[in-house]
Design a protein around this motif. Sequence first.
Motif, short mmCIF file in Angstrom:
data_model
loop_
_atom_site.label_atom_id
_atom_site.label_comp_id
_atom_site.label_asym_id
_atom_site.label_seq_id
_atom_site.Cartn_x
_atom_site.Cartn_y
_atom_site.Cartn_z
N SER A 37 -79.50 27.71 42.62
CA SER A 37 -78.57 26.81 43.00
C SER A 37 -79.25 25.37 43.62
N GLY A 38 -78.64 24.22 43.20
CA GLY A 38 -79.25 22.92 43.58
C GLY A 38 -78.83 22.42 45.08
N ALA A 39 -79.22 21.52 45.38
CA ALA A 39 -78.94 20.57 46.77
C ALA A 39 -78.61 19.00 46.17
N SER A 40 -79.39 18.60 45.48
CA SER A 40 -79.08 17.23 45.02
C SER A 40 -78.29 17.42 43.81
N THR A 41 -77.15 17.94 43.54
CA THR A 41 -76.65 18.30 42.61
C THR A 41 -75.93 17.26 42.03
N LYS A 150 -83.42 14.95 49.66
CA LYS A 150 -82.54 16.13 50.21
C LYS A 150 -83.51 17.38 50.32
N HIS A 151 -84.57 17.36 49.91
CA HIS A 151 -85.40 18.61 50.06
C HIS A 151 -86.11 18.90 51.14
N ALA A 152 -86.24 17.68 52.01
CA ALA A 152 -87.42 17.51 53.04
C ALA A 152 -86.60 16.83 54.26
N ILE A 158 -87.38 8.89 47.78
CA ILE A 158 -87.97 9.75 46.38
C ILE A 158 -88.03 11.05 46.27
N GLN A 159 -87.32 11.92 45.74
CA GLN A 159 -87.33 13.20 45.84
C GLN A 159 -88.46 14.08 45.75
N GLU A 160 -89.32 13.85 44.62
CA GLU A 160 -90.42 14.67 44.08
C GLU A 160 -91.55 13.79 43.81
N VAL A 161 -92.80 14.22 44.12
CA VAL A 161 -93.95 13.58 43.70
C VAL A 161 -94.40 14.92 42.88
N ASP A 202 -88.09 22.34 50.52
CA ASP A 202 -87.27 23.48 49.78
C ASP A 202 -88.15 24.02 48.55
N GLU A 203 -88.79 22.90 47.95
CA GLU A 203 -89.70 23.68 46.80
C GLU A 203 -91.14 23.88 46.94
N GLY A 204 -91.23 23.84 48.37
CA GLY A 204 -92.85 24.58 48.64
C GLY A 204 -93.60 23.32 48.80
N GLY A 307 -83.38 12.62 32.13
CA GLY A 307 -82.05 12.63 32.60
C GLY A 307 -81.88 14.00 33.09
N ASP A 308 -81.47 13.94 34.54
CA ASP A 308 -81.03 15.44 35.23
C ASP A 308 -79.52 15.23 35.41
N ASP A 309 -79.39 14.34 36.79
CA ASP A 309 -77.92 14.21 37.19
C ASP A 309 -77.17 13.41 36.01
N LEU A 328 -84.83 15.33 28.32
CA LEU A 328 -83.81 16.05 28.91
C LEU A 328 -84.42 17.22 29.96
N LEU A 329 -83.92 17.13 31.25
CA LEU A 329 -84.06 18.14 32.08
C LEU A 329 -83.28 19.43 32.03
N LEU A 330 -83.74 20.41 31.53
CA LEU A 330 -82.84 21.45 31.23
C LEU A 330 -82.85 22.50 32.25
N LYS A 331 -81.27 22.54 32.91
CA LYS A 331 -81.13 23.61 34.07
C LYS A 331 -79.99 24.45 33.61
N VAL A 332 -80.39 25.66 33.49
CA VAL A 332 -79.30 26.48 32.66
C VAL A 332 -77.94 26.63 33.56
N HIS A 359 -86.59 24.53 37.20
CA HIS A 359 -85.85 25.45 38.30
C HIS A 359 -84.95 24.71 39.01
N ARG A 360 -84.34 24.97 40.11
CA ARG A 360 -83.71 24.45 41.15
C ARG A 360 -84.27 24.38 42.57
N SER A 361 -83.75 23.56 43.32
CA SER A 361 -84.35 23.76 44.70
C SER A 361 -84.11 24.96 45.51
N GLY A 362 -82.86 25.71 45.14
CA GLY A 362 -82.59 26.88 45.49
C GLY A 362 -82.88 28.00 44.60
N ILE A 381 -92.40 22.21 31.75
CA ILE A 381 -91.47 22.97 32.80
C ILE A 381 -91.52 22.39 34.30
N LYS A 382 -90.50 22.26 34.99
CA LYS A 382 -90.66 21.79 36.35
C LYS A 382 -90.68 22.90 37.14
N LEU A 383 -91.47 23.03 37.77
CA LEU A 383 -91.81 24.01 38.97
C LEU A 383 -91.76 23.34 40.40
#
Length: 414
Positions: A37-41, A150-152, A158-161, A202-204, A307-309, A328-332, A359-362, A381-383
């Motif tokens: 489940s995402g947070a920044s959906t 949104k994860h911190a 900026i959400q992720e480095v 949220d993503e460690g 591209g994600d969102d 493409l960011l592929l989130k099932v 992955h997702r943040s949740g 793969i984004k982990l």
Amino acid sequence: MKVSSVNARWILDSRGNPTVEAGLQVGRAWFTASVPSGASTGTHEAVELRDGGRPFHGKGVSKAVGHVQALGKSMKTKDFKSQAELDAFLLKADGTANKKKIGANALLAVSLAGARAFAGSKPLYSYLAASLKRKPLLPLPFANVLNGGKHAGSSLKIQEVMVVPTGAKTFGEAAQMVAETYQSLKKDAVKKFGAPAGNVGDEGGIAPDVSNVRQALDLVWRAVEENGHGQKMALALDCAASEFYDARTGAYHVDGKILTPGELLNHYAELQSQYRFISIEDPFHEEAFDDFARLRAVFAGKCQVVGDDLLVTNPARIDRAQLSCSALLLKVNQIGTLSESLRAAQIAESFGWNVMVSHRSGETEDAFISDLATALACGQIKLGAPARGERTAKYNRLLRIEEDGVPLARFKLP
Ligand code: PGA
Ligand code: ZN
């Protein structure tokens, strides 16, 4: 595949919210899968069905669980020949464009458990690779070691480095480089900003209270160099820019400034020429197809634009974005079935893009995406960080797959 029974339950995700897990029984064996489940959906993601009301602060999934059980009843009379047939059955049962009737979370749990059932006693990645007629390839990890947005709870917009071990020869080496960098990063951040800087998002990844992305990039790059990985690692960003976009004014509130799209583009270009990051995700808000395209042109041959969102793993939106993205960011769970996710990857590839499974943040302990990325042989793969069980489950699955002799991908720009 004849399914003799189907069950479903709620389990907890990594943020302590309920999520759906489904199990399919074929013969005597059970095959299960759970959904993230995402947070920044993204606004255009398929609907994640939540109960509303008081229980779990509205986030209950008892309706979705009930829908899996109801689907199970009609599945028992069928003999599914393929994943495509199973997913077509699920889509027909829902019948809506955005999966709002049954819920993408309910559909995906069945779709993924179905893939495991089709694989049977074969490793999931090798079954999926064979069905796609591809040679399995381990993906390079894009490891989110510093969390913002949104994860911190920090001021970083900026959400992720991320760090990417582009020079690794094996997944084991890649995971080691990520883990070493992460430990140094934590130590350095605590030294510089005090003990709370070592707390994780949220993503460690650590979540120091830095106010701009330069400080974050400096901190991460220093940790890379301290370990002697400067020649073998690169940086990557996920801006998740919809979260700091003001739709009223059309401006972006980021890095302590208010920027027009053009100014933000220049900001990214300056940052890229200094930090040489190889990947940037969601640099503009989720409808900014043209601004994405401008950045893609500027970054051609230097940095992929992911591209994600903007795309939400949706074939129709990917079609529209041919000139806007280069990956493409592929989130099932953004689309809700495995077949549609595979279709999304195929369209992206037909445009000459890269594909990054994500992955997702949740998250849950389910490492389905590790097998999926390996089977797609997409190379990325984004982990999250190499910490917290729901994140390490994905790394550890890839470490185990490596023992089967599957090689590691090399990074290539689209
Ligand atoms: P999300 O974040 O799972 O909260 O959407 C991940 C991402 O934006 O890539
Ligand atoms: Zn993203």
